[in-house]
Design an enzyme around this catalytic site. Sequence first.
Site, mmCIF file in Angstrom:
data_model
loop_
_atom_site.group_PDB
_atom_site.id
_atom_site.type_symbol
_atom_site.label_atom_id
_atom_site.label_comp_id
_atom_site.label_asym_id
_atom_site.label_seq_id
_atom_site.Cartn_x
_atom_site.Cartn_y
_atom_site.Cartn_z
ATOM 1 N N GLY A 1 -1.049 0.910 -5.020
ATOM 2 C CA GLY A 1 -2.357 0.326 -4.728
ATOM 3 C C GLY A 1 -3.449 1.016 -5.510
ATOM 4 N N ASN B 1 0.834 0.662 6.066
ATOM 5 C CA ASN B 1 1.272 -0.173 4.946
ATOM 6 C C ASN B 1 2.020 -1.347 5.541
ATOM 7 O OD1 ASN B 1 2.359 -1.222 2.547
ATOM 8 N ND2 ASN B 1 4.120 0.140 2.648
ATOM 9 N N GLY B 2 1.564 -2.554 5.249
ATOM 10 C CA GLY B 2 2.251 -3.726 5.765
ATOM 11 C C GLY B 2 1.266 -4.838 6.063
ATOM 12 N N TYR C 1 10.495 -4.571 -8.156
ATOM 13 C CA TYR C 1 9.214 -4.417 -8.840
ATOM 14 C C TYR C 1 8.332 -3.268 -8.347
ATOM 15 C CZ TYR C 1 4.483 -5.650 -10.354
ATOM 16 O OH TYR C 1 3.231 -5.611 -10.873
ATOM 17 N N CYS D 1 0.866 -1.173 0.000
ATOM 18 C CA CYS D 1 0.000 0.000 0.000
ATOM 19 C C CYS D 1 0.903 1.223 0.000
ATOM 20 C CB CYS D 1 -0.872 0.039 1.254
ATOM 21 S SG CYS D 1 -2.020 -1.347 1.385
#
Length: 477
Positions: A28, A100-101, A251, A2
């Site tokens: 996201g 985020n995680g 990526y 995210c």
Amino acid sequence: MCGIIGLTGQERAIDRIFPGLLALQHRGQDAAGAVTFENGFQLKKGNGLVYNVFNAKNIERLNGNTGIGHVRYPTVGAGSADDAQPFIITTPYGIALAHNGNLVNFFELKKDLVENELRYLNSNCDAEVILNLLSVEMTRTDLKNLTPEKLFAALRMVYDRLNGSYAVVAIIANKGLLAFRDPRGIKPLIMGSNGSSFCFASESVALDLLGYEEMNDVKAGQAVFIDSGGNLHKEQIASGDAAACIFEYVYFARPDSIIDGIGVYEARLRLGEELGKCCKQEGIMPDVVMPIPDTARGAALMVADVLGVRHREGLIKNRYIHRTFIMPTQEMRIEAVRLKLNPIKPEIKGKNVLLVDDSIVRGNTSREIISLVRSVGARKVYYALYSPPLRFPCVYGIDMQTRGEFIARGRSIEEIRRSINADALVYQTNEGLIKGVGAGSRGFCTACFTGIYPTEIPRSLMDRIERDREAPKLLDE
Ligand code: SF4
């Protein structure tokens, strides 16, 4: 994966959070949201892209000089609108939080909060768990006279209970803006300041866009609090061996970002250089090297450089197509890939082509791309990946396939080559990955390649991941 952003200063926060979220959109596309604070919280969130969720009218009502924002890629939970972030709690203290995680012990913590703390949780999102844990610990302090020291002490208790990856931004009503990163720094978090405001974001690209020149990464295990007077407070809450996600460089992250001092584009160039050496060792000598757009562009340039052959764009991506479901026939599958990628025939026809990609998950897309390139007249199609074989699921917030679905799981390179129908297949080595990213003495999480997880993983979580991710099946990787 995210994206998060948090900002406090002299300007209207949403005017900066909105463009900041656009800069983080690649992290996201499932949901977006923001909350600001001015005599109370103003919240807007929903499913869809940033442009789908926000408009002039709702931006107008998000008043206040402190705010946080989020773009979601689904992790734990089914990704419903209830799971969109940020989350707010108003009692016994006002806190808004985005994260985020992925918490490895999410289900245990949720059960504990419901049964022992009598908290009602409305979502399947682990941000709501972190928010409630912080609220529980803050109620144990003197809320009327909350100081940064007391806040950090409460946070220390929260850290003691969390297991997994987390990078968090939170508004503490009337008190300030809090940001913190897990003890291993698995997820990125960077801070910028410009004399009149402070901003935290998942990637430096958001801070670049907003004009911040002074930037520092929030360290692994560190918390930073900007109080309502604009004073900065930092505290090392916990420590552990650093294990930043190496896949950010492969990526996820935008190439124009710098994470923990390492430029993503430069890392991809070096990864390409290392991959070029592997190709040379394997005796691959193509007429032309082509990237699978967009992530592989830098790496393909360097592979061509090392091999001393031409580099060309041969596949053009339609960036407005997102997901393509599995099609029953070969023709339909090629058509689905063509919706996303169209070949430049004169660059391919009659040539031995080396395609460079970031990674292979299930192998379906790679197989169809090779088939597409052959269908427009390539003589030979070689395939090279600038990361090693992906064999293990990510438990830290990346929605990869289950172990059984990884094409590289239990297969030799030769078996994978045959399965995707390439004339040759070359993978990056684990050493090349570390060297290419430029790790030096830094610690990285490489668990999806090596199976070595930097935190304890309950067996029940692995089982649950495999169950949850069985359907629907996507052609995408
Ligand atoms: S398992 Fe892979 S994708 Fe997940 S955090 Fe570790 S390196 Fe990143």
